[in-house]
Design an enzyme around this catalytic site. Structure first.
Site, PDB file in Angstrom:
ATOM      1  N   GLY A   1       0.816  -1.211   0.000  1.00  0.00           N
ATOM      2  CA  GLY A   1       0.000   0.000   0.000  1.00  0.00           C
ATOM      3  C   GLY A   1       0.847   1.258   0.000  1.00  0.00           C
TER       4      GLY A   1
ATOM      5  N   SER B   1       1.541   3.448  -2.466  1.00  0.00           N
ATOM      6  CA  SER B   1       1.326   4.490  -3.475  1.00  0.00           C
ATOM      7  C   SER B   1       0.509   5.676  -2.982  1.00  0.00           C
ATOM      8  CB  SER B   1       0.657   3.889  -4.720  1.00  0.00           C
ATOM      9  OG  SER B   1      -0.619   3.371  -4.401  1.00  0.00           O
TER      10      SER B   1
ATOM     11  N   GLY C   1      -1.400   7.749   0.859  1.00  0.00           N
ATOM     12  CA  GLY C   1      -1.681   7.788   2.290  1.00  0.00           C
ATOM     13  C   GLY C   1      -0.487   7.523   3.175  1.00  0.00           C
ATOM     14  N   ILE C   2      -0.704   6.693   4.190  1.00  0.00           N
ATOM     15  CA  ILE C   2       0.335   6.364   5.163  1.00  0.00           C
ATOM     16  C   ILE C   2       1.529   5.700   4.482  1.00  0.00           C
ATOM     17  CG2 ILE C   2       0.888   4.967   7.195  1.00  0.00           C
ATOM     18  CD1 ILE C   2      -0.820   7.402   7.843  1.00  0.00           C
ATOM     19  N   GLY C   3       1.268   4.804   3.542  1.00  0.00           N
ATOM     20  CA  GLY C   3       2.352   4.101   2.859  1.00  0.00           C
ATOM     21  C   GLY C   3       3.272   5.037   2.104  1.00  0.00           C
TER      22      GLY C   3
ATOM     23  N   TYR D   1     -13.751  -3.977   9.901  1.00  0.00           N
ATOM     24  CA  TYR D   1     -12.466  -3.274   9.996  1.00  0.00           C
ATOM     25  C   TYR D   1     -11.878  -3.420  11.395  1.00  0.00           C
ATOM     26  CZ  TYR D   1      -8.961   0.413   9.705  1.00  0.00           C
ATOM     27  OH  TYR D   1      -7.777   1.109   9.731  1.00  0.00           O
TER      28      TYR D   1
END
Length: 341
Positions: free
Chosen positions: A9, A11, A13-15, A193
């Protein structure tokens, strides 16, 4: 020799923020971006190399909600690398989140208002669906796809002479009450979630129990409430903009509002720089931001026990065995069909 760090992940946000921070601190790293969308990954890769020309940044395509994709990516990674120093298990989804307006209203006038905003407890429900692999989508994406990735990459991770790290993006919303060993995919509930994040906490503990002696260590971190595609799924960006003055005020009382992906990576980056064998596997590391915008790290003892973690781990192994048999049968049938043409 460059340290090799794999980030799922990566690409957005947090990543993405994690990639930028890691390279800002050490541009001699080899970052491998594990992404589903190759065009986005290629754009991110080019931007990272432009700002850090001495770094090494590569891409592997993987969709952790598709086990065939995970197996293909794992095979490719084993061909490329001799070892992995760290995997950030960061990719995740929260599909179709619904805000419980009634719970929000009553929570505003309760003693638990700060806790409610810090953890979103009781505020959100999500939809879920079955994937092509026959699994619940949130469970497969947030938990099982990553579990299979780890299992496939064990030869690159287990080196007792030089430990490797697994760092999970967990959440303050992980709650024991939303998880059940009998329904660990959360097919019957409305908070997949939260259940999936509690499952990652359990899995992290079990991985330590089973792999520490082989030089593999696992920890979990929470980025707090940062404005990413995930939070924009809860409320549209313009609503967050309207709420921002109140949120900034609330941050003096609730440090979970990290707000930016950069701030949210505080605990994740900190963990990378620690000796993994020195960390407590039963602790969750929380990114936090003061009302004045200073980032720091908090710790929280996870509400779980090691026996439950081990039972969950064994259930995942059983599911893995079943999945592998199913995939083998499908492949055999495909080969037979092909030979008849």
């Amino acid at each position: 020799m460059r340290k090799v760090v794999l980030i799922t992940g990566a690409s957005s946000g947090i990543g993405l923020a994690l990639c930028k921070r890691l390279l800002a601190e050490d541009d001699e790293l080899h970052l491998c971006l594990a992404c589903r969308n190759m065009s986005k990954a290629e754009a991110v890769c080019a931007a990272l190399l432009a700002s850090h020309p001495t770094a090494e940044v590569t891409i592997v395509q993987v969709d952790v909600s598709n086990l065939q994709s995970v197996f293909r990516a794992s095979k490719e990674l084993k061909q490329r690398f001799q070892r992995l120093d760290c995997i950030y298990l960061n990719a995740g989804i929260m599909p179709n989140p619904q805000l419980n307006i009634k719970a929000l209203f009553f929570g505003l006038f309760s003693r638990k208002v700060i806790h409610m905003f810090s953890t979103a407890e009781g505020l959100l429900t999500q939809g879920d669906k079955i994937t092509a692999d026959g699994l619940q989508e949130v469970f497969e994406t947030n938990v099982f796809g990553h579990f299979i990735l780890i299992r496939e990459l064990e030869p690159l991770l287990c080196h007792s002479d030089n430990p490797s790290q697994l760092i999970w993006t967990s959440s303050r919303s992980a709650r024991k009450s939303n998880f059940s060993l009998e329904d660990f995919q959360h097919s019957k509930g409305k908070e997949p979630y939260s259940s999936s994040k509690y499952a990652t906490d359990l899995l992290s503990v079990a991985l330590n129990r089973n792999f520490n002696q082989q030089g593999l260590y696992s920890n979990v971190a929470c980025p707090g409430t940062a404005l990413t595609n995930l939070t924009y799924g809860i409320l549209p960006p313009f609503i967050w903009t309207l709420l921002m003055p109140a949120i900034l005020l609330l941050r003096f009382f609730a440090n979970a509002f990290t707000l930016t992906p950069y701030n949210g990576t505080e605990a994740l980056v900190w963990l990378f720089h620690q000796k993994p064998e020195s960390l407590n596997p039963l602790i969750k590391y929380l990114s936090a931001t003061t009302g004045f915008g200073r980032n720091y790290i908090m710790t929280q003892k996870m509400d779980l026990d090691e026996d439950t973690a081990e039972k969950f781990y064994q259930k995942l192994l059983e599911l893995e065995k079943h999945i592998r048999v199913t995939i083998q049968k499908t492949d055999n049938q495909a080969r037979l069909s092909g030979s008849c043409l």
